[in-house]
Design an enzyme around this catalytic site. Structure first.
Site, PDB file in Angstrom:
ATOM      1  N   CYS A 125       0.806  -1.217   0.000  1.00  0.00           N
ATOM      2  CA  CYS A 125       0.000   0.000   0.000  1.00  0.00           C
ATOM      3  C   CYS A 125       0.842   1.271   0.000  1.00  0.00           C
ATOM      4  O   CYS A 125       0.581   2.210  -0.767  1.00  0.00           O
ATOM      5  CB  CYS A 125      -0.976  -0.001   1.174  1.00  0.00           C
ATOM      6  SG  CYS A 125      -0.203   0.092   2.818  1.00  0.00           S
ATOM      7  N   HIS A 130      -2.409   1.028   7.017  1.00  0.00           N
ATOM      8  CA  HIS A 130      -2.795   1.013   5.602  1.00  0.00           C
ATOM      9  C   HIS A 130      -3.039   2.440   5.122  1.00  0.00           C
ATOM     10  O   HIS A 130      -3.493   3.305   5.875  1.00  0.00           O
ATOM     11  CB  HIS A 130      -4.066   0.179   5.395  1.00  0.00           C
ATOM     12  CG  HIS A 130      -4.501   0.099   3.962  1.00  0.00           C
ATOM     13  ND1 HIS A 130      -3.749  -0.523   2.991  1.00  0.00           N
ATOM     14  CD2 HIS A 130      -5.611   0.590   3.326  1.00  0.00           C
ATOM     15  CE1 HIS A 130      -4.374  -0.439   1.827  1.00  0.00           C
ATOM     16  NE2 HIS A 130      -5.499   0.252   1.999  1.00  0.00           N
ATOM     17  N   HIS A 132      -6.102   2.094  -4.119  1.00  0.00           N
ATOM     18  CA  HIS A 132      -5.111   1.520  -3.195  1.00  0.00           C
ATOM     19  C   HIS A 132      -4.815   0.066  -3.565  1.00  0.00           C
ATOM     20  O   HIS A 132      -5.337  -0.457  -4.547  1.00  0.00           O
ATOM     21  CB  HIS A 132      -5.597   1.623  -1.747  1.00  0.00           C
ATOM     22  CG  HIS A 132      -6.883   0.876  -1.474  1.00  0.00           C
ATOM     23  ND1 HIS A 132      -7.305   0.560  -0.207  1.00  0.00           N
ATOM     24  CD2 HIS A 132      -7.851   0.372  -2.299  1.00  0.00           C
ATOM     25  CE1 HIS A 132      -8.464  -0.072  -0.246  1.00  0.00           C
ATOM     26  NE2 HIS A 132      -8.807  -0.206  -1.509  1.00  0.00           N
TER      27      HIS A 132
END
Length: 347
Positions: A255, A307, A319
């Site tokens: 990520c 994240h 993402h």
């Protein structure tokens, strides 16, 4: 030359063009009819796209060139044929063909209206220049207009940047290096990554619009940069997810390496490697203020922040976290709203 306030409303009239006695007027007009009008702005020769048009003693020039040279930002409504020029606290609005204009809401008389000729929108030079705060002098003997503008050099160079002849690093040439601390005036936003500017020594060229180079920003530029950021990120849709992927390659992402790569390649924004540290960059924004390109941070893997995603507009996020999906777009709701921690704006 000292001007009274009403004088700023007059055009380049015949009385200014011809100051010779009445009996010589016809001969003077015949002699000067074939001689072109020359324009100087702040000492340098201003060459409009097409030759200036002399209508009943009023010089008309293409609108875009004169507005940008005067240091004004221009918007054009093609449906209503209306031009709006903004310079500092001054806003001039004019509909082509009409005999009135609006300067900060005050009606002004336009003796000779603007016109569209051969595809060019022509406007009265003296009227526009003086309405925007410049001084105009006319030399009838040489048919020369001399304009002294009041350009506001509002943008500071933050990082040394090349002033280029074209808005393309691979084409044209470098005119000079602008050092940190220098001031420029932005005449036009070319696109998400280039600005057309004028320097304090009256050079015109193009510099990078990326946020590391100047303190210039505007809603329109932010929108363009947000669009560019998301468009670039979507080039990697489907790229596999691998936790701990190296940020030096694009075959796989996790990520934070994905976010780091997109911001670096698009806007030269150098973010930290991991999401926890990325959450310290820029400034915090509320969930109700989100715009394209904002970073969203979520709890994950038993971490307060584990994240990161890029807000893509319309309640969508771009993402990667799944080996099955790789880089993808999905709706910002459900689990993501529950795990949301903070949002940060870095440009």
């Amino acid at each position: 030359m000292t001007k009274s306030k009403p004088a700023l409303l007059f055009l380049l009239t015949a009385s200014l063009l011809y100051s010779v006695p009445t009996h010589a007027e016809t001969a003077t007009q015949a002699q000067g009819a074939s001689k072109p009008v020359t324009i100087y702005l702040d000492g340098h020769h201003f060459q409009p796209e097409v030759a200036p048009l002399n209508v009943e003693g009023t010089v008309l020039v293409p609108m875009r060139g004169v507005f940008e040279e005067e240091g004004a930002k221009l918007t054009w409504n093609n449906t209503s044929k209306t031009v709006t020029a903004t310079k500092g606290n001054t806003t001039l609005t004019y509909r082509i063909g009409e005999h009135t204009a609006s300067l900060n809401g005050q009606a002004l008389t336009v003796d000779v209206p603007g016109q569209i000729t051969n595809g060019y929108t022509l406007i009265p030079l003296r009227f526009v220049s003086e309405a925007l705060g410049s001084n105009v002098k006319w030399d009838p003997a040489t048919k020369t207009v001399r304009i002294t503008s009041t350009v506001n050099y509002e943008t500071s160079i933050l990082w040394g940047v090349n002033l280029r002849s074209l808005p393309d690093a691979g084409k044209g040439s470098s005119l000079k290096m602008l050092a940190a601390g220098e001031k420029v005036h932005v005449t036009r936003e070319v696109n998400a990554t280039w600005l057309e500017v004028r320097t304090q020594d009256n050079q015109t060229g193009y510099i990078s619009a990326k946020p590391k180079y100047t303190n210039y920003s505007s809603p329109s530029l932010v929108d363009q940069q947000g669009d560019a950021l998301i468009a670039y990120g979507k080039k990697y849709l489907g790229t596999p997810y691998v936790f701990g992927a190296s940020p030096d390659q694009t075959d796989t992402f996790d990520c934070s390496s994905f976010v780091k790569r997109v911001f670096q390649d698009t806007l030269s924004v150098d973010l930290p490697r991991v999401s926890y540290d990325q959450a310290k960059a820029g400034k915090e924004v509320s969930i109700n203020e989100l715009r394209k390109g904002d970073l969203l941070f979520f709890s994950a893997r038993n971490l307060d922040i584990g994240h990161v995603a890029i807000y893509a507009g319309n309640n969508q996020i771009l993402h990667t976290y799944s080996k099955e999906l790789g880089v993808h777009v999905e709706t910002f709701d459900g689990q993501w709203k529950k795990r949301f921690v903070t949002a940060r704006r870095v440009f």
